[in-house]
Design an enzyme around this catalytic site. Sequence first.
Site, mmCIF file in Angstrom:
data_model
loop_
_atom_site.group_PDB
_atom_site.id
_atom_site.type_symbol
_atom_site.label_atom_id
_atom_site.label_comp_id
_atom_site.label_asym_id
_atom_site.label_seq_id
_atom_site.Cartn_x
_atom_site.Cartn_y
_atom_site.Cartn_z
ATOM 1 N N HIS A 167 57.629 2.874 15.560
ATOM 2 C CA HIS A 167 56.447 3.449 16.203
ATOM 3 C C HIS A 167 56.836 4.236 17.454
ATOM 4 O O HIS A 167 56.321 5.341 17.697
ATOM 5 C CB HIS A 167 55.461 2.325 16.551
ATOM 6 C CG HIS A 167 54.120 2.823 16.987
ATOM 7 N ND1 HIS A 167 53.656 2.663 18.267
ATOM 8 C CD2 HIS A 167 53.143 3.475 16.307
ATOM 9 C CE1 HIS A 167 52.438 3.190 18.368
ATOM 10 N NE2 HIS A 167 52.114 3.696 17.198
ATOM 11 N N GLU A 296 44.408 12.795 17.695
ATOM 12 C CA GLU A 296 45.494 12.432 18.602
ATOM 13 C C GLU A 296 45.367 13.164 19.930
ATOM 14 O O GLU A 296 46.002 12.799 20.916
ATOM 15 C CB GLU A 296 46.848 12.749 17.960
ATOM 16 C CG GLU A 296 48.016 12.116 18.700
ATOM 17 C CD GLU A 296 49.372 12.592 18.194
ATOM 18 O OE1 GLU A 296 50.373 11.913 18.483
ATOM 19 O OE2 GLU A 296 49.438 13.649 17.534
#
Length: 627
Positions: A167, A296
């Site tokens: 991640h 995002e």
Amino acid sequence: MSCKCSSATRGSKKKLHKEILKVFLVDDEQSVLHEDQFENLQKILRDLDFSHIPKFNSFDTTHMMAAHETARKISKMPVKEMISTLSSLRKLYRSDQLVEYLTRVSLYKHSATTSLTLPPPRQTLPRLYFDCHILETGREAVCNNTRLDPEQRLSWWREDPGIAEHHYNWHVYYPYTEAPRDRQGELFAYMHEQMLARYDFERLAVGFGRVRAFGPGYTWEKPLKEGYNPRMEGFSFRPSGMLISETIRMESKLILTDVLQRNKERFFYSLARGYLERPDSAKVEITMDKLGNTMEANMGSVNKKLYGNLHNDGHNILSTINDPDGRYDVEPGPMIATQAAPRDTVFYRWHKFVDAIFEAYRVNLEPYSVNDLTMKDTEVNNIQIVTEKKPNQVNNLFTFMMEKKYTIYNPEKKVVQKKILNHIPFSYKLKVRNTSCRNSMVVFRIFLAPETEELLDQWRNMFIELDKFVAYLDPGEDREITRFDHQSSVILPPETTVQDILDDNTSPQQTCGCGWPRNLLIPRGNTAGMKANLLVLATNWEKDGVSPDQVLSGSVSYCGKMGYPYPDKKPMGFPFDRVTTFLDVRDLASKLPNSCIAGVTINFLEDYVGAGVEDMAEDSSYVLVSE
């Protein structure tokens, strides 16, 4: 056309590899800056307009803009000056999250170091990958609270260092403060969707339900049932039953939960009408890439002012839930950092909410017809899984828990042990046939999902991608193809550790460090044997490949390919990227000659002996344990 590097070039690269270790590893005997070094560093930092951020926040736009602007300036320095500057910064801020991030971004950007393999971040800043007990004692603490908090039964999965690195590295390579890379918005949605699917797989294996969304309009106004204690330096714990505050203050920034509610409604409003709205009120046709960029809130957002910073603000709100206005100076929770966030149960609930917005787009797409999914003249007649050490038990996968030794640095070199999941190596055996009179270039897409009685349309986002690979078939060829698990297109290739660099065992960087951890390729299953369905779909790579002749290698499915466009033209997750009219996965496979399904069983072995997975060991030092 390819060329071979001279021995002098290879030698200089190896030397440079060792030089960058000075950036990451601080020698205890030389960890203090001398007065002249300190003064020189201060001058350089003034020229860079560098302002240190003591509590660096991965989801704060101001912090990230400052970090990337500084990295851009550092990457313009001559390579020796860059390494010296970063090394001095590391001495000044020994185990600092900002300096670690700044270092990796600067090295990615510099032309002389962009192809170098960097050491794994878990080795260079271990406090963000391991809890305090492991760092202090070398072993993790035994969890005895599963009766009071059942979610701890899956802490071994959420706290796997490989997930944290995956991640973190993804967000380093795909920052939201720079122009988005090819299909970054779509990949943002797909990568997190796959994390959710894999977590749901593990939840079903232990008898839990699938993750429920938590966000504006999705039980946001009710107490958050799940608490979490990360037991990590720099992060606070969250008791269960906490309520979201209406106002959150982070430094001088205010975040209002009402604004997130409004932003969510604007997304759904736009999805219902089929377009996003630009600042000049122009209508923009929605694609998954544009929707992902806007969610995002990266530099490719269609309209930041209208749609806001929904994803990042959610992380910030949830990281400050136990001290929303900062009056008690409580450390934020793990949701504030890309390394630590996947450890927290609420990470998955928040991303389930984010995915609900993406799903609202997917359900409006035209379902694929049989013709859309059929590759003419190609047959997949069988697929089997053959497991090493148990070759007679076809279509059985075997998992087990084991202790892995990790070598970490900063503040000093140390070996620690942590329990992780692993599986017995296996291979796929595919029987395929090219019925045409010409050569064929085929890409095989392999997925796995828990067996269910649900309709396929309710289950399609439970399919985890296991592999994607290309094969060439001669005219009329009928043969069996073998594909090994370690070749998977979703997992991180073997990493180059600090010791590898010291031993000159390095190769050019082919991945950004992002990739699903190799040990978690297969879900754990359970001791009774968890039933699942394995599906393979073959499609035409001459049409689907962006550059069909390029090798499809590395962790391309979740991470793309460094320096190149995303290699697959098909939507990510194809054919499960939209609603379907097929009743179930067997119905799909039965109607497509280029597809095949196999029922498999995932067996968790409590007392497995004889792993034979030394190739996956960081230091060839695994110790088998019982759960």
